[in-house]
Scaffold this motif. Structure first.
Motif, PDB file in Angstrom:
ATOM      1  N   LYS A   1      34.935  13.634  33.620  1.00  0.00           N
ATOM      2  CA  LYS A   1      35.392  12.351  33.065  1.00  0.00           C
ATOM      3  C   LYS A   1      34.953  11.151  33.900  1.00  0.00           C
ATOM      4  O   LYS A   1      34.568  10.115  33.352  1.00  0.00           O
ATOM      5  CB  LYS A   1      36.909  12.356  32.885  1.00  0.00           C
TER       6      LYS A   1
ATOM      7  N   ILE B   1      31.234  10.615  33.432  1.00  0.00           N
ATOM      8  CA  ILE B   1      30.998  10.083  32.081  1.00  0.00           C
ATOM      9  C   ILE B   1      31.321   8.586  32.046  1.00  0.00           C
ATOM     10  O   ILE B   1      30.569   7.799  31.469  1.00  0.00           O
ATOM     11  CB  ILE B   1      31.814  10.876  31.038  1.00  0.00           C
ATOM     12  N   ARG B   2      32.401   8.187  32.710  1.00  0.00           N
ATOM     13  CA  ARG B   2      32.753   6.765  32.777  1.00  0.00           C
ATOM     14  C   ARG B   2      31.640   5.976  33.471  1.00  0.00           C
ATOM     15  O   ARG B   2      31.191   4.936  32.987  1.00  0.00           O
ATOM     16  CB  ARG B   2      34.081   6.574  33.521  1.00  0.00           C
TER      17      ARG B   2
ATOM     18  N   GLY C   1      28.510   6.933  33.834  1.00  0.00           N
ATOM     19  CA  GLY C   1      27.305   7.020  33.016  1.00  0.00           C
ATOM     20  C   GLY C   1      27.304   6.050  31.850  1.00  0.00           C
ATOM     21  O   GLY C   1      26.264   5.481  31.504  1.00  0.00           O
ATOM     22  N   ASP C   2      28.462   5.841  31.249  1.00  0.00           N
ATOM     23  CA  ASP C   2      28.591   4.879  30.149  1.00  0.00           C
ATOM     24  C   ASP C   2      28.189   3.486  30.627  1.00  0.00           C
ATOM     25  O   ASP C   2      27.360   2.807  30.015  1.00  0.00           O
ATOM     26  CB  ASP C   2      30.025   4.901  29.623  1.00  0.00           C
ATOM     27  N   SER C   3      28.757   3.080  31.749  1.00  0.00           N
ATOM     28  CA  SER C   3      28.445   1.760  32.304  1.00  0.00           C
ATOM     29  C   SER C   3      26.985   1.672  32.744  1.00  0.00           C
ATOM     30  O   SER C   3      26.290   0.698  32.445  1.00  0.00           O
ATOM     31  CB  SER C   3      29.363   1.479  33.497  1.00  0.00           C
TER      32      SER C   3
ATOM     33  N   TYR D   1      24.425   3.394  31.684  1.00  0.00           N
ATOM     34  CA  TYR D   1      23.567   3.374  30.501  1.00  0.00           C
ATOM     35  C   TYR D   1      23.504   1.950  29.933  1.00  0.00           C
ATOM     36  O   TYR D   1      22.419   1.441  29.648  1.00  0.00           O
ATOM     37  CB  TYR D   1      24.082   4.346  29.434  1.00  0.00           C
TER      38      TYR D   1
ATOM     39  N   SER E   1      24.964  11.144  35.784  1.00  0.00           N
ATOM     40  CA  SER E   1      26.122  10.520  35.129  1.00  0.00           C
ATOM     41  C   SER E   1      25.724   9.970  33.761  1.00  0.00           C
ATOM     42  O   SER E   1      26.466  10.118  32.783  1.00  0.00           O
ATOM     43  CB  SER E   1      26.704   9.410  36.008  1.00  0.00           C
ATOM     44  N   ILE E   2      24.567   9.349  33.685  1.00  0.00           N
ATOM     45  CA  ILE E   2      24.073   8.854  32.398  1.00  0.00           C
ATOM     46  C   ILE E   2      23.884  10.028  31.435  1.00  0.00           C
ATOM     47  O   ILE E   2      24.291   9.965  30.270  1.00  0.00           O
ATOM     48  CB  ILE E   2      22.760   8.057  32.574  1.00  0.00           C
TER      49      ILE E   2
ATOM     50  N   TRP F   1      27.186  11.190  30.104  1.00  0.00           N
ATOM     51  CA  TRP F   1      27.683  10.317  29.037  1.00  0.00           C
ATOM     52  C   TRP F   1      26.903  10.543  27.739  1.00  0.00           C
ATOM     53  O   TRP F   1      27.500  10.615  26.658  1.00  0.00           O
ATOM     54  CB  TRP F   1      27.591   8.844  29.450  1.00  0.00           C
TER      55      TRP F   1
ATOM     56  N   THR G   1      28.142  13.057  25.425  1.00  0.00           N
ATOM     57  CA  THR G   1      29.364  12.745  24.664  1.00  0.00           C
ATOM     58  C   THR G   1      29.045  12.048  23.353  1.00  0.00           C
ATOM     59  O   THR G   1      29.909  11.964  22.478  1.00  0.00           O
ATOM     60  CB  THR G   1      30.346  11.877  25.475  1.00  0.00           C
TER      61      THR G   1
END
Length: 143
Positions: free
Chosen positions: A58, A61-62, A64-66, A68, A132-133, A136, A139
């Protein structure tokens, strides 16, 4: 007296064109890669891993979201949904096969016929940021 049409409409058109072009360039965003803080995930060391150690993590993923959104979305689209400029990364295969494709491209970039289609990010983003990207992206994966 010779009549010369006013150049004012041409000047207006040139200004409008210049503003439109500069606006589209500025809308593309800052192309300088943005740093990614990965201090809150397990550090991976110097050796490049063949598979994503953060799959389902988690926190990764957090991050990676940022990451990305800061570094990839300008070409690959918000939410991983390509607007046609670059491949839609939601379509990457899942698991080890997708990991290999993703890491090859993000690390080494893509050049065809001397044109850079994607710059290499190795040496710019650390391995933790790249994985990390990828975590994400899984997901938002679609077939």
């Amino acid at each position: 007296m010779t009549y010369l049409p006013s150049l004012r409409p041409l000047r207006h058109a040139a200004v409008i064109l210049a503003l439109g072009v500069s606006g589209s360039v500025l809308a593309h965003g800052d192309v300088t890669p943005q740093a990614v803080d990965t201090s809150t995930v397990k550090q991976l060391g110097a050796d490049w891993l063949p598979e994503n150690p953060y799959r389902g993590d988690k926190e990764a993923i957090r991050i990676g979201d940022s990451a990305y959104n800061q570094n990839c979305a300008r070409c690959h689209g918000l939410g991983g949904i390509s607007g046609g400029i670059a491949p839609d990364l939601r379509m990457l295969p899942e698991g080890a096969e997708g990991d290999e494709i993703f890491m090859q491209r993000i690390r080494h970039g893509a050049t065809r016929n001397g044109k850079v289609y994607m710059p290499p990010f190795e040496g710019i983003l650390q391995q933790e940021a790249m994985w990390s990207i990828r975590a994400w992206l899984e997901t938002v994966h679609e077939e």
